[in-house]
Write a protein that holds these residues in place. Structure first.
Motif, PDB file in Angstrom:
ATOM      1  N   ASP A 123       0.845  -1.188   0.000  1.00 52.91           N
ATOM      2  CA  ASP A 123       0.000   0.000   0.000  1.00 52.91           C
ATOM      3  C   ASP A 123       0.885   1.244   0.000  1.00 52.91           C
ATOM      4  O   ASP A 123       1.764   1.398   0.860  1.00 52.91           O
ATOM      5  N   LEU A 124       0.673   2.145  -0.963  1.00 49.35           N
ATOM      6  CA  LEU A 124       1.530   3.326  -1.097  1.00 49.35           C
ATOM      7  C   LEU A 124       1.453   4.263   0.104  1.00 49.35           C
ATOM      8  O   LEU A 124       2.423   4.947   0.420  1.00 49.35           O
ATOM      9  N   GLY A 125       0.315   4.308   0.760  1.00 48.18           N
ATOM     10  CA  GLY A 125       0.165   5.185   1.916  1.00 48.18           C
ATOM     11  C   GLY A 125       0.734   4.601   3.193  1.00 48.18           C
ATOM     12  O   GLY A 125       1.027   5.324   4.143  1.00 48.18           O
ATOM     13  N   ILE A 126       0.917   3.288   3.240  1.00 45.28           N
ATOM     14  CA  ILE A 126       1.412   2.617   4.440  1.00 45.28           C
ATOM     15  C   ILE A 126       2.857   2.159   4.251  1.00 45.28           C
ATOM     16  O   ILE A 126       3.727   2.523   5.022  1.00 45.28           O
ATOM     17  N   ALA A 127       3.102   1.330   3.249  1.00 48.86           N
ATOM     18  CA  ALA A 127       4.440   0.795   2.936  1.00 48.86           C
ATOM     19  C   ALA A 127       5.171   0.332   4.197  1.00 48.86           C
ATOM     20  O   ALA A 127       6.310   0.715   4.451  1.00 48.86           O
ATOM     21  N   GLU A 128       4.506  -0.485   4.976  1.00 50.86           N
ATOM     22  CA  GLU A 128       5.032  -0.922   6.273  1.00 50.86           C
ATOM     23  C   GLU A 128       5.508  -2.362   6.209  1.00 50.86           C
ATOM     24  O   GLU A 128       4.736  -3.256   5.883  1.00 50.86           O
ATOM     25  N   GLN A 129       6.787  -2.588   6.537  1.00 52.77           N
ATOM     26  CA  GLN A 129       7.330  -3.938   6.558  1.00 52.77           C
ATOM     27  C   GLN A 129       7.687  -4.399   7.961  1.00 52.77           C
ATOM     28  O   GLN A 129       8.089  -5.533   8.152  1.00 52.77           O
ATOM     29  N   GLY A 130       7.524  -3.524   8.943  1.00 55.98           N
ATOM     30  CA  GLY A 130       7.921  -3.850  10.309  1.00 55.98           C
ATOM     31  C   GLY A 130       6.808  -4.397  11.183  1.00 55.98           C
ATOM     32  O   GLY A 130       6.986  -4.514  12.390  1.00 55.98           O
ATOM     33  N   ILE A 131       5.684  -4.737  10.600  1.00 53.83           N
ATOM     34  CA  ILE A 131       4.569  -5.275  11.374  1.00 53.83           C
ATOM     35  C   ILE A 131       4.456  -6.767  11.096  1.00 53.83           C
ATOM     36  O   ILE A 131       4.393  -7.192   9.950  1.00 53.83           O
TER      37      ILE A 131
END
Length: 80
Positions: free
Chosen positions: A16-24
């Motif tokens: 997701d471009l607005g989130i771009a989260e890999q640490g969850i």
């Protein structure tokens, strides 16, 4: 929820471009999922939970996401 749901949630958070989260981390817990990790603000945590609820309706989501202090310290640290 199927055997691939955790991976699908993880991919949605990363892509997701607005989130771009890999640490969850996403962990199955009974009939639901637990989101674990650390983010820099309560707003970011809320956005992650919102995204997962929107993309995976009907799955119980528990957020075990902490907020790390991202601001500079306001006092000097005393070293002994």
């Amino acid at each position: 929820m199927n055997d691939y749901t955790e991976a699908e949630v993880q991919r949605a958070l990363a892509e997701d471009l607005g989130i771009a989260e890999q640490g969850i981390s996403v962990v199955r817990a009974g009939a639901g999922l637990v989101l674990c990790g650390e983010v820099e603000s309560p707003h970011r945590r809320d956005e992650i939970v919102r995204l997962v609820h929107e993309r995976f309706p009907g799955i119980e989501i528990t957020a075990d996401i902490g907020v790390t202090r991202a601001a500079a310290p306001t006092e000097a640290e005393e070293l002994a």
